[in-house]
Write a protein that holds these residues in place. Structure first.
Motif, PDB file in Angstrom:
ATOM      1  N   UNK A   8      -0.568  -5.502 -38.747  1.00  0.00           N
ATOM      2  CA  UNK A   8       0.235  -4.281 -38.694  1.00  0.00           C
ATOM      3  C   UNK A   8       0.640  -4.049 -37.240  1.00  0.00           C
ATOM      4  N   UNK A   9       1.618  -4.826 -36.790  1.00  0.00           N
ATOM      5  CA  UNK A   9       1.962  -4.907 -35.379  1.00  0.00           C
ATOM      6  C   UNK A   9       3.115  -3.984 -34.991  1.00  0.00           C
ATOM      7  N   UNK A  10       2.827  -2.694 -35.001  1.00  0.00           N
ATOM      8  CA  UNK A  10       3.799  -1.716 -34.518  1.00  0.00           C
ATOM      9  C   UNK A  10       3.953  -1.825 -33.005  1.00  0.00           C
ATOM     10  N   UNK A  11       2.962  -2.396 -32.352  1.00  0.00           N
ATOM     11  CA  UNK A  11       3.029  -2.797 -30.945  1.00  0.00           C
ATOM     12  C   UNK A  11       2.702  -4.289 -30.911  1.00  0.00           C
ATOM     13  N   UNK A  61      -2.126  -1.974 -34.858  1.00  0.00           N
ATOM     14  CA  UNK A  61      -1.683  -1.587 -33.522  1.00  0.00           C
ATOM     15  C   UNK A  61      -1.060  -0.190 -33.488  1.00  0.00           C
ATOM     16  N   UNK A  62      -1.216   0.587 -34.542  1.00  0.00           N
ATOM     17  CA  UNK A  62      -0.634   1.922 -34.565  1.00  0.00           C
ATOM     18  C   UNK A  62      -1.608   2.968 -35.049  1.00  0.00           C
ATOM     19  N   UNK A  63      -1.425   4.184 -34.548  1.00  0.00           N
ATOM     20  CA  UNK A  63      -2.224   5.332 -34.971  1.00  0.00           C
ATOM     21  C   UNK A  63      -1.362   6.571 -34.790  1.00  0.00           C
ATOM     22  N   UNK A  64      -1.937   7.729 -34.984  1.00  0.00           N
ATOM     23  CA  UNK A  64      -1.212   8.988 -34.799  1.00  0.00           C
ATOM     24  C   UNK A  64      -2.001   9.902 -33.890  1.00  0.00           C
ATOM     25  N   UNK A  65      -1.285  10.758 -33.188  1.00  0.00           N
ATOM     26  CA  UNK A  65      -1.918  11.762 -32.331  1.00  0.00           C
ATOM     27  C   UNK A  65      -2.380  12.905 -33.225  1.00  0.00           C
ATOM     28  N   UNK A  66      -3.685  12.975 -33.464  1.00  0.00           N
ATOM     29  CA  UNK A  66      -4.214  14.002 -34.376  1.00  0.00           C
ATOM     30  C   UNK A  66      -4.177  15.400 -33.759  1.00  0.00           C
ATOM     31  N   UNK A  67      -3.912  15.496 -32.448  1.00  0.00           N
ATOM     32  CA  UNK A  67      -3.802  16.795 -31.784  1.00  0.00           C
ATOM     33  C   UNK A  67      -2.367  17.296 -31.719  1.00  0.00           C
ATOM     34  N   UNK A  68      -1.451  16.501 -32.227  1.00  0.00           N
ATOM     35  CA  UNK A  68      -0.037  16.861 -32.234  1.00  0.00           C
ATOM     36  C   UNK A  68       0.305  17.431 -33.605  1.00  0.00           C
ATOM     37  N   UNK A  77       2.196  15.058 -35.640  1.00  0.00           N
ATOM     38  CA  UNK A  77       1.527  13.807 -35.979  1.00  0.00           C
ATOM     39  C   UNK A  77       2.254  12.596 -35.394  1.00  0.00           C
ATOM     40  N   UNK A  78       2.568  12.666 -34.097  1.00  0.00           N
ATOM     41  CA  UNK A  78       3.314  11.616 -33.417  1.00  0.00           C
ATOM     42  C   UNK A  78       2.633  10.253 -33.563  1.00  0.00           C
ATOM     43  N   UNK A  79       3.421   9.237 -33.920  1.00  0.00           N
ATOM     44  CA  UNK A  79       2.933   7.867 -33.978  1.00  0.00           C
ATOM     45  C   UNK A  79       2.725   7.351 -32.562  1.00  0.00           C
ATOM     46  N   UNK A  80       1.627   6.632 -32.372  1.00  0.00           N
ATOM     47  CA  UNK A  80       1.317   5.998 -31.093  1.00  0.00           C
ATOM     48  C   UNK A  80       1.045   4.529 -31.380  1.00  0.00           C
ATOM     49  N   UNK A  81       1.707   3.639 -30.650  1.00  0.00           N
ATOM     50  CA  UNK A  81       1.490   2.200 -30.832  1.00  0.00           C
ATOM     51  C   UNK A  81       0.886   1.636 -29.554  1.00  0.00           C
ATOM     52  N   UNK A  82      -0.187   0.848 -29.707  1.00  0.00           N
ATOM     53  CA  UNK A  82      -0.869   0.232 -28.571  1.00  0.00           C
ATOM     54  C   UNK A  82      -1.119  -1.242 -28.882  1.00  0.00           C
ATOM     55  N   UNK A  83      -0.847  -2.119 -27.930  1.00  0.00           N
ATOM     56  CA  UNK A  83      -0.985  -3.561 -28.179  1.00  0.00           C
ATOM     57  C   UNK A  83      -2.429  -4.001 -28.393  1.00  0.00           C
ATOM     58  N   UNK A  84      -2.573  -5.075 -29.136  1.00  0.00           N
ATOM     59  CA  UNK A  84      -3.866  -5.720 -29.385  1.00  0.00           C
ATOM     60  C   UNK A  84      -3.796  -7.122 -28.795  1.00  0.00           C
ATOM     61  N   UNK A 124     -11.852  -5.191 -38.812  1.00  0.00           N
ATOM     62  CA  UNK A 124     -10.760  -4.293 -38.434  1.00  0.00           C
ATOM     63  C   UNK A 124     -10.704  -4.208 -36.919  1.00  0.00           C
ATOM     64  N   UNK A 125      -9.507  -4.413 -36.354  1.00  0.00           N
ATOM     65  CA  UNK A 125      -9.279  -4.274 -34.922  1.00  0.00           C
ATOM     66  C   UNK A 125      -8.258  -3.157 -34.739  1.00  0.00           C
ATOM     67  N   UNK A 126      -8.643  -2.117 -34.023  1.00  0.00           N
ATOM     68  CA  UNK A 126      -7.800  -0.944 -33.860  1.00  0.00           C
ATOM     69  C   UNK A 126      -6.821  -1.030 -32.706  1.00  0.00           C
ATOM     70  N   UNK A 127      -5.960  -0.023 -32.594  1.00  0.00           N
ATOM     71  CA  UNK A 127      -4.919   0.008 -31.568  1.00  0.00           C
ATOM     72  C   UNK A 127      -5.491  -0.072 -30.157  1.00  0.00           C
TER      73      UNK A 127
END
Length: 186
Positions: free
Chosen positions: A92-95, A113-120, A123-130, A143-146
């Motif tokens: 799931x390579x959003x980044x 490689x994607x998650x959401x800002x739970x404080x927004x 619910x802004x999507x955030x993508x971080x490389x793996x 499972x390998x997270x963002x």
């Protein structure tokens, strides 16, 4: 690939997180993979990697991807020599997801490689490389997270869950993954 601003696109109300051109590109990719590759027998690695390259992936000729692997967006995938994505892997390579030489991602593993800002509130999507280092092994159904880096020669055991970086040449397991021991260097 730019992520849309959730304040404007309203994903919690059914809005998109990515542009229309990105969504069309991914739809074309998914149909092409389903028709041309998902059903192919394991020995046709060269055909599948050629198709991935056609859609923008940076894949070494000796890399291997099984037909039952799911890749979200080929331009965000890099695979070095003899890297392997096993059957049923969900990439799931959003980044960018980079897989080093001779690294193995075993059956059913999930690289996210994607998650959401739970404080927004939007619910802004955030993508971080793996990054998965050379000679590393992500075992079955792990499972390998963002934003996680799996170091060279490291092992993430079966069904392990990594939300933090994994040291090189170390063995991790569990949920969350914890270091069990060092791995011999070779």
């Amino acid at each position: 690939m730019a992520i849309l601003d959730a304040r404007k696109s309203k994903p919690l109300e059914g809005g998109a997180s990515f542009s229309l051109s990105n969504r069309v590109s991914r739809a074309l990719w998914q149909v092409s993979w389903a028709v041309l590759a998902a059903w192919t027998p394991p020995p046709l690695f060269a055909w599948r990697t050629a198709l991935l390259r056609l859609f923008g992936a940076d894949i070494a000729p000796s890399a291997r991807v099984y037909g039952k692997t799911r890749i979200w967006y080929p331009p965000n995938l890099t695979m070095a020599e003899n890297a392997l994505l096993g059957p049923g892997v969900n990439c799931y390579n959003q980044a960018r997801i980079s897989i080093g030489a001779k690294a193995v991602v075993s059956q059913g593993a999930h690289l996210c490689a994607g998650t959401h800002d739970i404080n927004d509130p939007d619910f802004q999507l955030i993508a971080k490389p793996i990054t998965i280092g050379a000679g590393a092994w992500v075992a079955a159904e792990a499972f390998v997270g963002p934003g996680v880096s799996i170091g060279d020669g490291a092992v993430l055991g079966a069904r392990g869950v990594a939300f933090r970086d994994i040291e090189p040449w170390a063995v991790y397991a569990g949920n969350p993954a914890k270091k069990l021991k060092d791995r011999p260097r070779f």
